[in-house]
Write an enzyme that holds these catalytic residues in place. Structure first.
Site, PDB file in Angstrom:
ATOM      1  N   GLU A  67       9.748 124.402  -7.618  1.00 61.19           N
ATOM      2  CA  GLU A  67       9.750 122.929  -7.546  1.00 61.19           C
ATOM      3  C   GLU A  67      11.162 122.369  -7.803  1.00 61.19           C
ATOM      4  O   GLU A  67      11.347 121.359  -8.461  1.00 61.19           O
ATOM      5  CB  GLU A  67       8.688 122.331  -8.474  1.00 61.19           C
ATOM      6  CG  GLU A  67       7.313 122.860  -8.081  1.00 61.19           C
ATOM      7  CD  GLU A  67       6.144 121.954  -8.369  1.00 61.19           C
ATOM      8  OE1 GLU A  67       6.351 120.822  -8.789  1.00 61.19           O
ATOM      9  OE2 GLU A  67       5.006 122.412  -8.149  1.00 61.19           O
TER      10      GLU A  67
HETATM   11  N1  CAA Z   1      10.918 109.951  -4.307  1.00 61.11           N
HETATM   12  C1  CAA Z   1      10.965 109.189  -3.182  1.00 61.11           C
HETATM   13  N2  CAA Z   1      11.953 109.298  -2.282  1.00 61.11           N
HETATM   14  C2  CAA Z   1      12.929 110.182  -2.538  1.00 61.11           C
HETATM   15  C3  CAA Z   1      12.947 110.992  -3.682  1.00 61.11           C
HETATM   16  C4  CAA Z   1      11.875 110.833  -4.592  1.00 61.11           C
HETATM   17  N3  CAA Z   1      11.820 111.569  -5.706  1.00 61.11           N
HETATM   18  N4  CAA Z   1      14.024 111.790  -3.653  1.00 61.11           N
HETATM   19  C5  CAA Z   1      14.691 111.489  -2.534  1.00 61.11           C
HETATM   20  N5  CAA Z   1      14.023 110.524  -1.860  1.00 61.11           N
HETATM   21  C6  CAA Z   1      14.422 109.889  -0.606  1.00 61.11           C
HETATM   22  C7  CAA Z   1      15.811 109.257  -0.746  1.00 61.11           C
HETATM   23  O1  CAA Z   1      15.725 107.950  -1.269  1.00 61.11           O
HETATM   24  C8  CAA Z   1      16.322 109.275   0.676  1.00 61.11           C
HETATM   25  O2  CAA Z   1      15.797 108.207   1.399  1.00 61.11           O
HETATM   26  P1  CAA Z   1      16.763 107.014   1.945  1.00 61.11           P
HETATM   27  O3  CAA Z   1      17.791 107.690   2.804  1.00 61.11           O
HETATM   28  O4  CAA Z   1      15.841 106.112   2.678  1.00 61.11           O
HETATM   29  O5  CAA Z   1      17.369 106.406   0.709  1.00 61.11           O
HETATM   30  C9  CAA Z   1      15.697 110.548   1.249  1.00 61.11           C
HETATM   31  O6  CAA Z   1      14.554 110.864   0.432  1.00 61.11           O
HETATM   32  C10 CAA Z   1      16.654 111.719   1.244  1.00 61.11           C
HETATM   33  O7  CAA Z   1      17.062 111.928  -0.086  1.00 61.11           O
HETATM   34  P2  CAA Z   1      18.455 112.613  -0.446  1.00 61.11           P
HETATM   35  O8  CAA Z   1      19.536 111.987   0.357  1.00 61.11           O
HETATM   36  O9  CAA Z   1      18.584 112.613  -1.926  1.00 61.11           O
HETATM   37  O10 CAA Z   1      18.223 114.096   0.117  1.00 61.11           O
HETATM   38  P3  CAA Z   1      19.063 115.426  -0.037  1.00 61.11           P
HETATM   39  O11 CAA Z   1      19.015 116.166   1.231  1.00 61.11           O
HETATM   40  O12 CAA Z   1      20.409 115.116  -0.619  1.00 61.11           O
HETATM   41  O13 CAA Z   1      18.172 116.303  -1.064  1.00 61.11           O
HETATM   42  C11 CAA Z   1      17.461 117.166  -3.166  1.00 61.11           C
HETATM   43  C12 CAA Z   1      17.905 115.957  -2.343  1.00 61.11           C
HETATM   44  C13 CAA Z   1      17.210 116.591  -4.557  1.00 61.11           C
HETATM   45  C14 CAA Z   1      18.487 118.257  -3.236  1.00 61.11           C
HETATM   46  C15 CAA Z   1      16.125 117.724  -2.570  1.00 61.11           C
HETATM   47  O14 CAA Z   1      16.353 118.366  -1.346  1.00 61.11           O
HETATM   48  C16 CAA Z   1      15.420 118.674  -3.499  1.00 61.11           C
HETATM   49  O15 CAA Z   1      14.720 118.246  -4.409  1.00 61.11           O
HETATM   50  N6  CAA Z   1      15.560 120.013  -3.252  1.00 61.11           N
HETATM   51  C17 CAA Z   1      14.792 120.992  -3.955  1.00 61.11           C
HETATM   52  C18 CAA Z   1      13.592 121.356  -3.138  1.00 61.11           C
HETATM   53  C19 CAA Z   1      12.386 121.661  -3.968  1.00 61.11           C
HETATM   54  O16 CAA Z   1      12.162 121.106  -5.025  1.00 61.11           O
HETATM   55  N7  CAA Z   1      11.573 122.555  -3.448  1.00 61.11           N
HETATM   56  C20 CAA Z   1      10.373 122.862  -4.106  1.00 61.11           C
HETATM   57  C21 CAA Z   1       9.517 123.682  -3.235  1.00 61.11           C
HETATM   58  S1  CAA Z   1       7.851 123.397  -3.573  1.00 61.11           S
HETATM   59  C22 CAA Z   1       7.421 124.397  -4.825  1.00 61.11           C
HETATM   60  O17 CAA Z   1       8.181 125.107  -5.409  1.00 61.11           O
HETATM   61  C23 CAA Z   1       5.990 124.233  -5.174  1.00 61.11           C
HETATM   62  C24 CAA Z   1       5.329 125.506  -5.467  1.00 61.11           C
HETATM   63  O18 CAA Z   1       4.821 126.130  -4.586  1.00 61.11           O
HETATM   64  C25 CAA Z   1       5.166 125.926  -6.871  1.00 61.11           C
END
Ligand code: CAA
Length: 377
Positions: free
Chosen positions: A357
């Site tokens: 996550e």
């Molecule tokens: N809630 C709502 N919207 C969100 C958000 C949130 N928490 N986080 C980002 N957004 C929106 C942003 O506002 C943006 O929208 P706008 O352009 O309209 O403003 C859009 O989403 C893109 O956001 P970013 O520009 O921040 O995107 P990014 O490419 O820079 O990525 C990141 C951000 C935090 C690195 C993200 O990619 C991330 O969290 N990566 C990790 C992936 C992850 O957690 N994977 C988990 C896999 S699932 C898992 O593990 C479950 C399991 O099976 C146990």
């Protein structure tokens, strides 16, 4: 803890000690997930804790949900994770689904008759989730999915998958979210991962080959999928934090009990100050992690933006789980490294809590971006 929370925790403690704990050593070794355990947890309401009552959920506050996951994790991180990921799928459908989607998909999930899974990661899109390549091509009446998803928790045992796929151009704005049912033509399972821990919880690849998904299975509008996934993860990360606290708490409990009994140099090893200080630090870390997780859960209950606290809670609690379980193995010494005691299992299960996550490094990215925003940048 309020009376309701105490009741939930007591009920779950009785259940885990009677039904889960005795199976753990065997099932962890065999990698055996038991659907009947999940079904029984469902009968007690614990597979649909956060979904609304209208669809069979308990509609519990996130703080109560957090205590519940912590308690289950004290016997099994794997069952707690199965519940938390299925709950994340319910939260997503509950929040972003339309009435028909909720009516169709939520009741089997809340009742524990079905498991939900979340399919975002791909071989080339882990931390950089927005670069995912699975495509969803618009056709008459629906979409055709092509591609694959990797490291999917509950892959193969889940019935309902929330799958993120690309309907538009590059980046986050080209991603859409779909509900995909197990058994859909063109949707099959790839390799099952062999892992260090979480052995009871299957992790599997999903394969989509010209897989037709009806348009009524699109969540929200095209292009909204990345936000759907990220906001699901906000609560999911608090859940991983809660499970981490349970994992660490159980290891601490084992370390204290063992060190009070184990005699060396004519005294209980607990009475050596070196170990006392270690356990004082462990107890302090567990308590601090729980407080941070509860603060993140409360901010969700209060309806406030919580990305920063959710990431802080996930990162700090999972780092605590890794440290405390490692120290517990050290305190138990030789037997701690064997399967005679459960601490080695908790140590193995803790490691991936720092990875799933969003790795803890990604949590730092989220936290620092929020800090920058708070300073008007
Ligand atoms: N809630 C709502 N919207 C969100 C958000 C949130 N928490 N986080 C980002 N957004 C929106 C942003 O506002 C943006 O929208 P706008 O352009 O309209 O403003 C859009 O989403 C893109 O956001 P970013 O520009 O921040 O995107 P990014 O490419 O820079 O990525 C990141 C951000 C935090 C690195 C993200 O990619 C991330 O969290 N990566 C990790 C992936 C992850 O957690 N994977 C988990 C896999 S699932 C898992 O593990 C479950 C399991 O099976 C146990």
């Amino acid at each position: 803890m309020n009376d309701m929370q105490k009741e939930i925790v007591e009920g779950l403690k009785r259940f885990r000690l009677e039904k889960i704990e005795p199976l753990m050593e065997h099932d962890d070794f065999e990698g055996k997930f038991r659907m009947e355990i999940f079904n029984e947890l469902g009968e007690l309401g614990f597979t649909g804790m956060t979904a609304s009552e209208e669809y069979g959920g308990l509609d519990l506050p996130c703080q109560d949900y957090s205590y519940a996951l912590e308690e289950i994790a004290k016997s099994s991180v794997a069952y707690a994770v199965t519940i938390s990921v299925s709950s994340m799928v319910q939260t997503i459908i509950n929040t972003f689904g339309n009435k028909e989607q909720k009516e169709k998909y939520l009741p089997p999930l809340t009742s524990g008759q079905a498991i939900g899974a979340f399919a975002l990661s791909e071989s080339g899109a882990g931390s950089d989730a927005a670069s995912l390549k699975t495509t969803a091509k618009k056709v008459e009446g629906g979409y055709i999915l092509n591609g694959s998803k990797l490291w999917i928790t509950s892959g193969g045992i889940a019935k309902t998958y929330v799958v993120m796929a690309r309907t538009g151009g590059e980046g986050a704005k080209g991603v859409s979210a779909f509900i995909v049912e197990d058994g859909t033509e063109g949707f099959t399972y790839g390799k099952k991962e062999k892992k260090m821990g979480w052995n009871i919880s299957p992790t599997r690849e999903l394969l989509f080959e010209n897989c037709f998904i009806p348009e009524e299975n699109l969540l929200q509008k095209e292009g909204e999928g990345f936000k759907v996934a990220m906001s699901g993860l906000d609560k999911g990360r608090v859940a991983i934090g809660s499970i981490s606290v349970g994992c660490a708490g159980r290891a601490l409990d084992e370390a204290i009990k063992y060190s009070l009994e184990r005699q060396q140099f004519k005294q209980a090893i607990f009475d050596f100050q070196g170990l006392q200080f270690m356990m004082a630090d462990m107890a302090c870390d567990v308590e601090a992690a729980r407080l941070l997780v509860q603060a993140a859960a409360k901010s969700i209950d209060d309806g406030k933006s919580n990305q920063k606290l959710a990431s802080m809670a996930k990162m700090r609690a999972s780092d605590t789980a890794m440290k405390v379980t490692t120290d517990a193995v050290q305190i138990l010494g030789g037997v701690g490294y064997t399967k005679e005691y459960p601490v080695e299992r908790f140590m193995r299960d803790a490691k991936v809590l720092q990875i799933v996550e969003g790795t803890n490094q990604i949590q730092k990215v989220v936290i620092s971006r929020q800090l920058k925003k708070e300073y008007g940048q």
